[in-house]
Scaffold this active site. Structure first.
Site, PDB file in Angstrom:
ATOM      1  N   LYS A 195      -1.640   7.791   0.294  1.00  0.00           N
ATOM      2  CA  LYS A 195      -2.459   7.701  -0.912  1.00  0.00           C
ATOM      3  C   LYS A 195      -1.811   6.892  -2.019  1.00  0.00           C
ATOM      4  O   LYS A 195      -2.357   6.796  -3.125  1.00  0.00           O
ATOM      5  CB  LYS A 195      -2.786   9.108  -1.427  1.00  0.00           C
ATOM      6  CG  LYS A 195      -3.633   9.929  -0.453  1.00  0.00           C
ATOM      7  CD  LYS A 195      -4.025  11.262  -1.037  1.00  0.00           C
ATOM      8  CE  LYS A 195      -4.909  12.045  -0.069  1.00  0.00           C
ATOM      9  NZ  LYS A 195      -5.301  13.365  -0.622  1.00  0.00           N
ATOM     10  N   ASN A 196      -0.649   6.307  -1.745  1.00  0.00           N
ATOM     11  CA  ASN A 196       0.047   5.544  -2.765  1.00  0.00           C
ATOM     12  C   ASN A 196       0.812   4.401  -2.104  1.00  0.00           C
ATOM     13  O   ASN A 196       1.524   4.608  -1.124  1.00  0.00           O
ATOM     14  CB  ASN A 196       1.006   6.440  -3.544  1.00  0.00           C
ATOM     15  CG  ASN A 196       1.406   5.826  -4.874  1.00  0.00           C
ATOM     16  OD1 ASN A 196       1.997   4.758  -4.923  1.00  0.00           O
ATOM     17  ND2 ASN A 196       1.078   6.516  -5.959  1.00  0.00           N
ATOM     18  N   SER A 197       0.643   3.199  -2.646  1.00  0.00           N
ATOM     19  CA  SER A 197       1.228   1.998  -2.041  1.00  0.00           C
ATOM     20  C   SER A 197       2.523   1.563  -2.731  1.00  0.00           C
ATOM     21  O   SER A 197       2.914   0.396  -2.630  1.00  0.00           O
ATOM     22  CB  SER A 197       0.217   0.844  -2.090  1.00  0.00           C
ATOM     23  OG  SER A 197      -0.914   1.136  -1.313  1.00  0.00           O
ATOM     24  N   SER A 293      -0.038   2.103  -8.666  1.00  0.00           N
ATOM     25  CA  SER A 293       0.207   1.930  -7.232  1.00  0.00           C
ATOM     26  C   SER A 293      -0.641   2.881  -6.394  1.00  0.00           C
ATOM     27  O   SER A 293      -0.708   2.752  -5.171  1.00  0.00           O
ATOM     28  CB  SER A 293       1.691   2.148  -6.920  1.00  0.00           C
ATOM     29  OG  SER A 293       2.097   3.455  -7.294  1.00  0.00           O
TER      30      SER A 293
END
Length: 313
Positions: A195-197, A293
């Site tokens: 869920k986060n890059s 992000s």
């Protein structure tokens, strides 16, 4: 109040007829001695809302935070239909954190009733008839939207954040809002990778390597969050309700003079918390703000990566 009636009897009746009496009331603040003074410029909407309306507006702003351009236009129309005009309170656009701050600083009067305010006249009457009730509801508003006074030990959702990842060679400090539950469990930043890059962005900037503190230190990157603690159910920033305790960013900077720039990870929540607690730092250190992000941010990864390259400049 005589000035109001004088306006209607000095040869300008047509103008007076076109301006509602309730809106004119907003231009004056009648003090206890009976005098009048100019209060604010003519508003397009209202500054008095029920608690139900405030909650509804807040949910719309949460939706707007992560919406694309066309969706944001639609949400703005919904917000205006509820009598709230951004231009009445800000010269620029507004996000959910800005709306919280606006409610907390008293610029919006909240009347805690279960019905909607139907008109400006009704809003004015409710405001006058419920002045003491409104003052009490200021406390309710702070508790329900963004209270800083909630007792942590009384809240089962109270959580404490992580220690900073920093060393004597750090040059760039990246600040988020508050760690996800996965990161808190792992005691490491940005671990909810589906869920986060964040780590994908780091490798896009600096090349391949492990998702680790050592990798960031090698490239002179420090990590921390704006909040040291908060009451939050789950991992969403939008679920933070009270118990907020900011980190001591100033002390970190003083103890690590090699840090020359702060990068705020997110133009909504993270920036909102930074503005709330650390606005003085804007004049003391280079501060850059980039798109979050988080994958909840609908911006394509390549576009986001280009924006994050500001770290390298």
């Amino acid at each position: 109040m005589d000035k109001l009636f004088a306006l209607g009897s000095c040869g300008h009746n047509k103008v007076f007829d076109r301006i509602s009496y309730s809106i004119l009331l907003r231009l004056y603040d009648v003090n206890k001695k009976g005098g009048t003074k100019m209060k604010k410029e003519l508003m397009k909407g209202r500054d008095t809302f029920t608690m139900a309306e405030i909650k509804e507006l807040y949910q719309l702003y949460l939706q707007k935070d992560n919406a694309d351009y066309n969706e944001q236009k639609s949400i703005r129309r919904k917000i205006r239909k509820r009598g709230f005009y951004i231009s009445d309170f800000a010269k620029k656009d507004m996000n959910s954190t800005d709306f919280e701050i606006l409610c907390n600083n008293g610029k919006i009067t909240i009347i805690d009733m279960n019905k909607y305010v139907k008109s400006d006249d009704e809003a004015e009457n409710l405001n006058q008839n419920n002045e003491s009730q409104s003052n009490e509801n200021q406390l309710d508003k702070n508790d329900n939207i963004s209270s800083k006074n909630a007792e942590p030990q009384d809240n089962e959702n109270f959580k404490e954040g992580l220690e900073p990842w920093v060393d004597e060679h750090s040059e760039i400090l990246i600040l988020g809002s508050f760690p996800s539950d996965v990161s808190l469990r792992e005691q490491a930043y940005y671990q909810n990778k589906s869920k986060n890059s964040f780590w994908k962005l780091m490798h896009g900037l600096f090349g391949e390597g492990p998702d680790s503190k050592e990798f960031l230190k090698k490239h002179h990157i420090a990590l921390w969050d704006c909040l040291a603690a908060a009451n939050r159910e789950g991992s969403l920033d939008s679920n933070i309700l009270g118990g907020e305790r900011p980190n001591n960013i100033q002390q970190l900077l003083e103890s690590h003079p090699s840090i020359r720039r702060i990068v705020i990870n997110g133009k909504s929540k993270a920036k909102g918390y930074f503005d709330r607690y650390f606005s003085d730092l804007y004049s003391h250190i280079d501060v850059k703000i980039v798109s979050s992000s988080s994958n909840a941010n609908s911006i394509e990864f390549e576009t986001k990566l280009e924006e994050w390259k500001i770290i390298l400049k």
